[in-house]
Design a protein around this motif. Structure first.
Motif, PDB file in Angstrom:
ATOM      1  N   ASP A  71      -9.426  66.102 110.492  1.00  0.00           N
ATOM      2  CA  ASP A  71      -8.014  65.735 110.644  1.00  0.00           C
ATOM      3  C   ASP A  71      -7.355  65.470 109.297  1.00  0.00           C
ATOM      4  N   LYS A  72      -8.058  64.728 108.421  1.00  0.00           N
ATOM      5  CA  LYS A  72      -7.500  64.386 107.113  1.00  0.00           C
ATOM      6  C   LYS A  72      -7.325  65.624 106.242  1.00  0.00           C
ATOM      7  N   ALA A  73      -8.261  66.567 106.383  1.00  0.00           N
ATOM      8  CA  ALA A  73      -8.223  67.757 105.518  1.00  0.00           C
ATOM      9  C   ALA A  73      -7.174  68.753 105.977  1.00  0.00           C
ATOM     10  N   ASP A  74      -6.802  68.655 107.249  1.00  0.00           N
ATOM     11  CA  ASP A  74      -5.987  69.684 107.894  1.00  0.00           C
ATOM     12  C   ASP A  74      -4.509  69.564 107.532  1.00  0.00           C
ATOM     13  N   THR A  75      -4.140  70.070 106.389  1.00  0.00           N
ATOM     14  CA  THR A  75      -2.724  70.024 105.981  1.00  0.00           C
ATOM     15  C   THR A  75      -2.162  71.435 105.899  1.00  0.00           C
ATOM     16  N   ALA A  76      -0.862  71.494 105.837  1.00  0.00           N
ATOM     17  CA  ALA A  76      -0.190  72.802 105.865  1.00  0.00           C
ATOM     18  C   ALA A  76      -0.537  73.664 104.655  1.00  0.00           C
ATOM     19  N   GLU A  77      -0.832  73.008 103.542  1.00  0.00           N
ATOM     20  CA  GLU A  77      -1.063  73.804 102.314  1.00  0.00           C
ATOM     21  C   GLU A  77      -2.456  74.425 102.236  1.00  0.00           C
ATOM     22  N   LEU A  78      -3.219  74.252 103.285  1.00  0.00           N
ATOM     23  CA  LEU A  78      -4.590  74.804 103.248  1.00  0.00           C
ATOM     24  C   LEU A  78      -4.585  76.311 103.023  1.00  0.00           C
ATOM     25  N   GLY A  79      -5.591  76.806 102.309  1.00  0.00           N
ATOM     26  CA  GLY A  79      -5.784  78.243 102.180  1.00  0.00           C
ATOM     27  C   GLY A  79      -6.298  78.807 103.500  1.00  0.00           C
ATOM     28  N   ASP A  80      -6.289  80.123 103.604  1.00  0.00           N
ATOM     29  CA  ASP A  80      -6.664  80.785 104.844  1.00  0.00           C
ATOM     30  C   ASP A  80      -8.113  80.486 105.231  1.00  0.00           C
ATOM     31  N   ILE A  81      -9.007  80.620 104.261  1.00  0.00           N
ATOM     32  CA  ILE A  81     -10.432  80.410 104.539  1.00  0.00           C
ATOM     33  C   ILE A  81     -10.704  78.963 104.944  1.00  0.00           C
ATOM     34  N   GLU A  82     -10.059  78.029 104.247  1.00  0.00           N
ATOM     35  CA  GLU A  82     -10.220  76.616 104.594  1.00  0.00           C
ATOM     36  C   GLU A  82      -9.755  76.372 106.034  1.00  0.00           C
ATOM     37  N   LYS A  83      -8.637  77.002 106.412  1.00  0.00           N
ATOM     38  CA  LYS A  83      -8.130  76.850 107.790  1.00  0.00           C
ATOM     39  C   LYS A  83      -9.145  77.350 108.806  1.00  0.00           C
ATOM     40  N   LYS A  84      -9.723  78.530 108.505  1.00  0.00           N
ATOM     41  CA  LYS A  84     -10.726  79.095 109.430  1.00  0.00           C
ATOM     42  C   LYS A  84     -11.938  78.172 109.536  1.00  0.00           C
ATOM     43  N   ASN A  85     -12.352  77.640 108.392  1.00  0.00           N
ATOM     44  CA  ASN A  85     -13.495  76.727 108.412  1.00  0.00           C
ATOM     45  C   ASN A  85     -13.212  75.512 109.290  1.00  0.00           C
ATOM     46  N   LEU A  86     -12.031  74.925 109.104  1.00  0.00           N
ATOM     47  CA  LEU A  86     -11.681  73.750 109.905  1.00  0.00           C
ATOM     48  C   LEU A  86     -11.622  74.105 111.383  1.00  0.00           C
ATOM     49  N   PHE A  87     -11.048  75.266 111.684  1.00  0.00           N
ATOM     50  CA  PHE A  87     -10.943  75.694 113.076  1.00  0.00           C
ATOM     51  C   PHE A  87     -12.331  75.793 113.717  1.00  0.00           C
ATOM     52  N   GLU A  88     -13.271  76.413 112.974  1.00  0.00           N
ATOM     53  CA  GLU A  88     -14.624  76.584 113.518  1.00  0.00           C
ATOM     54  C   GLU A  88     -15.359  75.245 113.629  1.00  0.00           C
ATOM     55  N   ILE A  89     -15.198  74.398 112.623  1.00  0.00           N
ATOM     56  CA  ILE A  89     -15.868  73.091 112.676  1.00  0.00           C
ATOM     57  C   ILE A  89     -15.358  72.310 113.880  1.00  0.00           C
ATOM     58  N   SER A 147     -19.019  91.829 106.049  1.00  0.00           N
ATOM     59  CA  SER A 147     -18.517  90.932 105.006  1.00  0.00           C
ATOM     60  C   SER A 147     -17.414  90.003 105.510  1.00  0.00           C
ATOM     61  N   ILE A 148     -16.954  90.229 106.747  1.00  0.00           N
ATOM     62  CA  ILE A 148     -15.873  89.401 107.289  1.00  0.00           C
ATOM     63  C   ILE A 148     -16.399  88.065 107.813  1.00  0.00           C
ATOM     64  N   GLY A 149     -17.688  88.053 108.158  1.00  0.00           N
ATOM     65  CA  GLY A 149     -18.254  86.816 108.706  1.00  0.00           C
ATOM     66  C   GLY A 149     -17.449  86.376 109.907  1.00  0.00           C
ATOM     67  N   SER A 150     -17.066  85.097 109.943  1.00  0.00           N
ATOM     68  CA  SER A 150     -16.243  84.587 111.028  1.00  0.00           C
ATOM     69  C   SER A 150     -14.796  84.366 110.590  1.00  0.00           C
ATOM     70  N   ALA A 151     -14.402  85.042 109.502  1.00  0.00           N
ATOM     71  CA  ALA A 151     -13.036  84.831 109.008  1.00  0.00           C
ATOM     72  C   ALA A 151     -12.001  85.455 109.948  1.00  0.00           C
ATOM     73  N   LEU A 152     -12.430  86.422 110.752  1.00  0.00           N
ATOM     74  CA  LEU A 152     -11.541  86.972 111.791  1.00  0.00           C
ATOM     75  C   LEU A 152     -12.216  86.796 113.147  1.00  0.00           C
ATOM     76  N   SER A 153     -11.411  86.877 114.204  1.00  0.00           N
ATOM     77  CA  SER A 153     -11.981  86.840 115.555  1.00  0.00           C
ATOM     78  C   SER A 153     -12.536  88.224 115.886  1.00  0.00           C
ATOM     79  N   THR A 154     -13.326  88.298 116.960  1.00  0.00           N
ATOM     80  CA  THR A 154     -13.867  89.596 117.386  1.00  0.00           C
ATOM     81  C   THR A 154     -12.733  90.594 117.589  1.00  0.00           C
ATOM     82  N   LYS A 155     -11.684  90.126 118.253  1.00  0.00           N
ATOM     83  CA  LYS A 155     -10.547  91.005 118.530  1.00  0.00           C
ATOM     84  C   LYS A 155      -9.906  91.497 117.228  1.00  0.00           C
ATOM     85  N   GLU A 156      -9.701  90.573 116.282  1.00  0.00           N
ATOM     86  CA  GLU A 156      -9.089  90.953 115.006  1.00  0.00           C
ATOM     87  C   GLU A 156      -9.962  91.936 114.225  1.00  0.00           C
ATOM     88  N   ILE A 157     -11.278  91.698 114.266  1.00  0.00           N
ATOM     89  CA  ILE A 157     -12.191  92.609 113.556  1.00  0.00           C
ATOM     90  C   ILE A 157     -12.037  94.015 114.118  1.00  0.00           C
TER      91      ILE A 157
END
Lengths: 504, 504
Positions: free
Chosen positions: A70-88, A464-474
């Motif tokens: 919750d504390k880390a989740d701010t609007a200025e997050l980079g894309d990868i950081e957002k994905k990481n938080l979403f998965e966590i 190389s995409i790992g979990s940075a995209l969803s199955t659908k997006e991949i």
């Protein structure tokens, strides 16, 4: 990103690193258990895995985890950081939704049920396991209900989400509603078409050592990195380990060399995915494999799309001649290729050909959905199975051993896993078709044993995409479309009815 | 035991269980690393072991541990509970004595030094590693000083205690002061005695498969339980795993079958000890192996006392004939036995025979004591080594590769470990002599391949005791005397000079 949110994010990363490394350690110990552990040390190993799992669970469900997210989740997050938080957040919610008591009860019920299933198989008697399976289903329904509430989804989807994040039964229903009738139309046509084909036979036993050596040659050719993985033997072939130490197994039968080879190729597909995951994100959620649909798409792409193609057999035939020290017409590329296309409907899923396999899966998917949402009782399962089988294949299993007792999955508590096999098969066809569109000479290259264009395409578009995209997006990014049955049906028509496929 | 102290004891047991199971998991991952891990996954595995070690260390050094020990420690404790608390306190104090910073610095210095040692060996140049070893010795001295303060002992003993709990350099000094001159007197006598013996040669290469099969037959005969252990291959033979999953390795050389067999037998001795540890105390300190002296006594008892006896070769000869498919005089029991008794002084410890091996150890023991207490500087080590070697063996190593660069131990930070090899050899002779006193027909049984009387004696007198007694107490209880050189010298005189041993 504020200083505070940056600090929280870094702290979370450290926490997650421990969680990820504990998962890796568990994966290695589990591989050892299934592949080489002496039988008498099962209890001690179970205890090791249990304690590490508890530590991992404690690390994850520590309330501090969510606080940091919750504390880390701010609007200025980079894309990868957002994905990481979403998965966590997603993984945290799966773990924290259930009380430790329910997790323990469920885990004990599954262990008991798996034991009873072994017995039931031995006695060919579903009644032996009916009570235990009832208990597993009861607890699974409870878990599904709680998670559905947590995730604001339906019961089945909340279970599916553990194997295929973001997966939805509505989408699967729609796909299977098209696929099932298409396959049922195709199947008799293929059987008729194949009636005239004189399939080769391979009566010569092939020593295990030669089969193993062939498997290793093909693994290397496909791009498996033996500096970061192994090939071993086990009763049931599987892939295990970690991205930096991928361990695949196969089983050998002197009288059926195709089975060990196709097993090795299937597991190599899984392994190439793991070895190609982005090392710069290792130990972060985005650095992990996307889910079971993409995973199965990679194994099936290698096993079904690539390595049952006539072009692959052109490459394989001279190697087999040399490695097996054999000669004769049945070892020529065309005959090897013919043999790999044989369609023979069967009661048993794991022996199924490429066309009937999805019908086995659709049957199980319907039944497990009904079991989870309460429309089907465990007592009615054997009859429901046999009726569904008859309506799909036209024959009725002679007993439950060839019916609802054949697979381990439900008995060890895995509900929501089955459909990923067939979604993976569809994705494999779609991805391979797209790869050939991008590189029209891929099959010609394969006939010469060159797999790097294909592997590079997979590395770039999937691994190389790992979990940075969803199955659908991949899928959309790599193929231009979401998952559909088009490429798969084209592939089956082309391979099994000789109908010209699209020009690329 | 008051209710409160009982509660504390139970809580402590649970804490310790996690600690013990984490140790087991680390042991399995370490075995895998040394035996079968692909070379490219070293960094990931190091991370897994590091994180589990941190968790283990956190579990142990949690201040609550000592609090619980203190609360549990009441007069009404049972004997086993007292021993458990004693061991927990000892292990806690070893861990808690050092700051995390010092532990980390030391661990990094050792890793660096081991790498430099590999280089120094390649270039046959001690100077390459001198700086790194200096850093390791500096930190080792710091650690030894802190622990000596904690344990109210001297520096060297505080290091020795990690390998041989309760071990004391004063006792080792006294023993070695008797042993060294005795061996120096014996050695030329034996060399002269053996001058006339016509030792057999084995020019026939023995395929690895046959050597492996022989090793497995002998392991089974000695009592190794393959349901709870494995035999594998590695560059350096070792024993690993846990009591419920003991994994030993050997290396094979087609032109030297004795080396793999004796390696297997040595490691089987270690393994039988682990497999015989009391399962009712599994996961408690008292349930663990006592220390390296007892451990080495078990491997050397099998390798040196039992399996180089003429009686063992009577059992072995016909098995070798069958397994190796060989015939001829050199394969008869007497010749096999002769061959195993050959004494040839050598610069290299790991190639040493039974008589000169302890001289190698005594040299290292004196030097490492001097290094730890500051009487010897790293710069002076090569000369000190060569002089000590010359005064003991009469020849000077031609270079440092055959001198102070030959062993890994100091370079990876293990100071205080070397003497346990020779103390173990003495204990092996003393224990085997006592076993034969209790069962005068043990050797006759062994000539027929019956090892159960011996194994039962070891189970009762050594293995099943775990850490419930000290090394000294185990020896006195089993043999009637504390550790001495008597049995070992009698054994050497009997085996190598044909002097009649005591009648039993």
């Amino acid at each position: 990103m504020t200083n505070n949110s940056k600090k929280s994010y870094l702290e979370l990363t450290k926490k997650w690193h421990r969680f990820a490394v504990l998962s890796d350690a568990i994966a290695m110990l589990s591989w050892d258990r299934q592949a080489i552990m002496p039988s008498g040390s099962g209890a001690a190993r179970a205890e090791q895995i249990a304690i590490l799992s508890v530590l991992k669970h404690e690390e994850l469900t520590d309330p501090l985890t969510l606080e940091l997210v919750d504390k880390a989740d701010t609007a200025e997050l980079g894309d990868i950081e957002k994905k990481n938080l979403f998965e966590i957040r997603r993984i945290y919610r799966h773990a924290a939704a259930l009380s430790p008591k329910l997790v323990e009860e469920h885990s004990r019920a599954c262990a008991t049920c798996e034991g009873q299933w072994q017995l039931a198989r031995k006695e060919n008697n579903f009644q032996v396991v009916a009570g235990s399976l009832g208990e597993v289903v009861k607890l699974t329904r409870q878990i599904a209900a709680i998670k559905a509430e947590t995730f604001k989804s339906n019961s089945y989807d909340s279970l599916l989400d553990e194997y295929e994040p973001g997966g939805a039964s509505a989408q699967i229903d729609a796909i299977f509603a098209l696929l099932e009738p298409a396959l049922q139309k195709l199947l008799p046509e293929v059987i008729e078409y194949q009636a005239d084909i004189d399939f080769p036979t391979y009566p010569t036993p092939v020593p295990i050592q030669n089969q193993k050596s062939l498997g290793q040659i093909i693994m290397k050719a496909l791009g498996f990195d033996f500096l970061k993985g192994r090939l071993d033997t086990s009763v049931h072939p599987f892939s295990g380990g970690t991205p930096d130490d991928v361990r695949i197994t196969t089983r050998y039968n002197e009288n059926d060399w195709t089975s060990s080879l196709m097993g090795v190729i299937h597991e190599t597909g899984h392994a190439l995915y793991e070895q190609g995951l982005p090392s710069r994100w290792r130990g972060q959620p985005v650095g992990s494999a996307r889910g079971m649909v993409v995973h199965e798409s990679q194994s099936l792409l290698m096993e079904m799309q690539v390595c049952r193609s006539p072009e692959f057999f052109k490459f394989l035939a001279p190697i087999i001649e040399k490695e097996f020290m054999v000669q004769g017409d049945q070892w020529k590329a065309e005959e090897l290729s013919n043999n790999s296309r044989r369609v023979t409907p069967n009661f048993i899923r794991v022996d199924a050909d490429e066309i009937t396999y999805p019908l086995h899966i659709i049957l199980r998917y319907k039944l497990e959905k009904a079991l989870v949402c309460g429309d089907l009782s465990v007592a009615d399962l054997p009859d429901a199975w046999n009726e569904a089988f008859e309506s799909s294949f036209g024959t009725r299993p002679p007993d439950d051993l060839q019916g609802c007792l054949q697979d381990i999955h439900w008995y060890d508590g895995a509900f929501g896993y089955f459909p990923t096999y067939t979604l993976g098969a569809l994705a494999a066809a779609q991805l391979f078709s797209a790869a050939r569109k991008d590189h029209p000479d891929i099959l010609a290259q394969i006939s010469k044993g060159h797999f790097s264009t294909l592997l590079n395409w997979l590395r770039k578009n999937v691994h190389s995409i790992g979990s940075a995209l969803s199955t659908k997006e991949i899928l959309i990014k790599a193929t231009g479309s979401p998952l559909s049955i088009t490429a798969f049906l084209e592939h089956l028509n082309s391979r099994y009815l000789g109908k010209a496929s699209k020009n690329y």
